[in-house]
Design an enzyme around this catalytic site. Sequence first.
Site, PDB file in Angstrom:
ATOM      1  N   ILE A  46       0.829  -1.202   0.000  1.00  0.00           N
ATOM      2  CA  ILE A  46       0.000   0.000   0.000  1.00  0.00           C
ATOM      3  C   ILE A  46       0.864   1.253   0.000  1.00  0.00           C
ATOM      4  O   ILE A  46       0.589   2.208  -0.741  1.00  0.00           O
ATOM      5  CB  ILE A  46      -0.972  -0.002   1.200  1.00  0.00           C
ATOM      6  CG1 ILE A  46      -1.939  -1.193   1.093  1.00  0.00           C
ATOM      7  CG2 ILE A  46      -1.760   1.309   1.260  1.00  0.00           C
ATOM      8  CD1 ILE A  46      -2.768  -1.210  -0.188  1.00  0.00           C
TER       9      ILE A  46
ATOM     10  N   SER B  93     -10.880  -0.596   4.994  1.00  0.00           N
ATOM     11  CA  SER B  93     -10.133  -1.640   4.283  1.00  0.00           C
ATOM     12  C   SER B  93     -10.477  -1.580   2.808  1.00  0.00           C
ATOM     13  O   SER B  93     -11.423  -0.894   2.399  1.00  0.00           O
ATOM     14  CB  SER B  93     -10.493  -3.024   4.840  1.00  0.00           C
ATOM     15  OG  SER B  93     -11.848  -3.340   4.525  1.00  0.00           O
ATOM     16  N   CYS B  94      -9.731  -2.319   2.002  1.00  0.00           N
ATOM     17  CA  CYS B  94     -10.031  -2.363   0.570  1.00  0.00           C
ATOM     18  C   CYS B  94     -11.422  -2.928   0.327  1.00  0.00           C
ATOM     19  O   CYS B  94     -12.147  -2.468  -0.566  1.00  0.00           O
ATOM     20  CB  CYS B  94      -8.973  -3.178  -0.172  1.00  0.00           C
ATOM     21  SG  CYS B  94      -8.813  -4.893   0.387  1.00  0.00           S
ATOM     22  N   THR B  95     -11.826  -3.899   1.139  1.00  0.00           N
ATOM     23  CA  THR B  95     -13.125  -4.537   0.916  1.00  0.00           C
ATOM     24  C   THR B  95     -14.287  -3.671   1.394  1.00  0.00           C
ATOM     25  O   THR B  95     -15.341  -3.659   0.762  1.00  0.00           O
ATOM     26  CB  THR B  95     -13.177  -5.927   1.580  1.00  0.00           C
ATOM     27  OG1 THR B  95     -12.746  -5.826   2.939  1.00  0.00           O
ATOM     28  CG2 THR B  95     -12.291  -6.910   0.836  1.00  0.00           C
TER      29      THR B  95
ATOM     30  N   ARG C 236      -3.568 -21.052   6.596  1.00  0.00           N
ATOM     31  CA  ARG C 236      -2.525 -20.241   5.963  1.00  0.00           C
ATOM     32  C   ARG C 236      -1.139 -20.870   6.083  1.00  0.00           C
ATOM     33  O   ARG C 236      -0.146 -20.248   5.713  1.00  0.00           O
ATOM     34  CB  ARG C 236      -2.548 -18.817   6.532  1.00  0.00           C
ATOM     35  CG  ARG C 236      -3.518 -17.939   5.767  1.00  0.00           C
ATOM     36  CD  ARG C 236      -3.526 -16.517   6.263  1.00  0.00           C
ATOM     37  NE  ARG C 236      -4.467 -16.349   7.360  1.00  0.00           N
ATOM     38  CZ  ARG C 236      -4.795 -15.177   7.884  1.00  0.00           C
ATOM     39  NH1 ARG C 236      -4.227 -14.073   7.424  1.00  0.00           N
ATOM     40  NH2 ARG C 236      -5.670 -15.100   8.863  1.00  0.00           N
TER      41      ARG C 236
ATOM     42  N   LYS D 106     -13.452  -9.648   9.151  1.00  0.00           N
ATOM     43  CA  LYS D 106     -14.307  -8.831  10.018  1.00  0.00           C
ATOM     44  C   LYS D 106     -15.052  -7.795   9.184  1.00  0.00           C
ATOM     45  O   LYS D 106     -15.408  -6.725   9.677  1.00  0.00           O
ATOM     46  CB  LYS D 106     -13.464  -8.166  11.103  1.00  0.00           C
ATOM     47  CG  LYS D 106     -12.858  -9.143  12.095  1.00  0.00           C
ATOM     48  CD  LYS D 106     -12.087  -8.406  13.175  1.00  0.00           C
ATOM     49  CE  LYS D 106     -11.582  -9.379  14.247  1.00  0.00           C
ATOM     50  NZ  LYS D 106     -10.626 -10.362  13.739  1.00  0.00           N
TER      51      LYS D 106
ATOM     52  N   ARG E  11      -9.122 -16.719  -0.101  1.00  0.00           N
ATOM     53  CA  ARG E  11      -7.988 -16.225  -0.886  1.00  0.00           C
ATOM     54  C   ARG E  11      -7.793 -17.156  -2.078  1.00  0.00           C
ATOM     55  O   ARG E  11      -7.855 -18.381  -1.939  1.00  0.00           O
ATOM     56  CB  ARG E  11      -6.716 -16.201  -0.045  1.00  0.00           C
ATOM     57  CG  ARG E  11      -6.818 -15.346   1.223  1.00  0.00           C
ATOM     58  CD  ARG E  11      -6.454 -13.914   0.987  1.00  0.00           C
ATOM     59  NE  ARG E  11      -6.581 -13.131   2.213  1.00  0.00           N
ATOM     60  CZ  ARG E  11      -5.626 -13.029   3.139  1.00  0.00           C
ATOM     61  NH1 ARG E  11      -4.463 -13.671   2.984  1.00  0.00           N
ATOM     62  NH2 ARG E  11      -5.816 -12.280   4.205  1.00  0.00           N
TER      63      ARG E  11
ATOM     64  N   ASN F  51      -7.714  -4.260  -5.192  1.00  0.00           N
ATOM     65  CA  ASN F  51      -7.597  -4.085  -3.753  1.00  0.00           C
ATOM     66  C   ASN F  51      -6.374  -3.285  -3.332  1.00  0.00           C
ATOM     67  O   ASN F  51      -6.292  -2.824  -2.195  1.00  0.00           O
ATOM     68  CB  ASN F  51      -7.599  -5.445  -3.039  1.00  0.00           C
ATOM     69  CG  ASN F  51      -6.715  -6.476  -3.701  1.00  0.00           C
ATOM     70  OD1 ASN F  51      -7.129  -7.104  -4.681  1.00  0.00           O
ATOM     71  ND2 ASN F  51      -5.504  -6.658  -3.191  1.00  0.00           N
TER      72      ASN F  51
END
Length: 346
Positions: free
Chosen positions: A12, A163-165, A209, A223, A245, A327
């Site tokens: 970012i 956030s991006c979302t 992950r 979240k 993902r 994103n």
Amino acid sequence: MLKVAINGFGRIGRNVLRAVYESGKHQQIKVVAVNELAQPEAMAHLLQYDTSHGRFGKRISHDQEHLYVHHDACPQGKGEFDSIRILHLSEINLLPWRDLEVDLVLDCTGVFGCQADGLEHIKAGAKKVLFSHPGASDLDNTIIYGVNHETLKAEHNVVSNGSCTTNCIVPIIKVLDEAFGIESGTITTIHSSMNDQQVIDAYHSDLRRTRAASQSIIPVDTKLHKGIERIFPKFSNKFEAISVRVPTVNVTAMDLSVTINTNVKVNDVNQTIVNASQCTLRGIVDYTEAPLVSIDFNHDPHSAIVDGSQTRVSNGHLVKMLVWCDNEWGFANRMLDTALAMQAAQ
């Protein structure tokens, strides 16, 4: 001119600096410093060459204390350039924001995010702080540009850019709710891989992950519903979300389903989005019916792009939509929009 420092020069942070120039906002925003623990050579190289976004159109050079963004493209050019101070400090209280006369810190570390962290930047001499992730609930405000940026006040010194979302889905929720009334909804985020995943199987506190990012579709916690509630308190306990993902390096798709009060058809829903994209959310929301795939939205500066060809309506009240976003690039551009909105609120 807004004097900005970037704390954290990862995905970012680098996109934010690049967006200053590619968006034309270098006439309004001057980046005076970047704080990053990595070496200057790597910082300059990753700013100049980017796997997702291609080569930066400005020539980048460096020494041990500065990044230089050259106005010319010639490798041997001696022309004008912008000088950006490089810092390598892990403690916020040691950062020389006062000496550099920093108006706003764009904290893109993803590590800091509470009111106390923001106040540390201010004690170091910055006037305001904008975090590049949702952060804690004690911040002065959380801004989704295009939705609630007009709520910014002069006394809002420690702010989150969400956030991006949330930047992707909240504008769409706003449009649908104002037009038709939303009762409840669910969201599935189909997100590109991130650097908290493994290249090959390796240890991680989240067992999913531990698995190689390029070989599986991997469910992860989100979240997002809390982010929606922060912007729209009336939707408390009305939205739920899951996230997976996928093995791509950039661009995210969001599968939104909402139950609405009004009886609608597909064209009603799509036309409402088109109208918003051409008026109140111009530059924030875009609309397409072209047969596109994720890579076609790479480097798109919008927060959300609705694919109208995928809109579905069941029984007049259940609406399903597919919404795309870059994103990284879309979010970086909103960081700049929010930064200027914070300046304007002074």
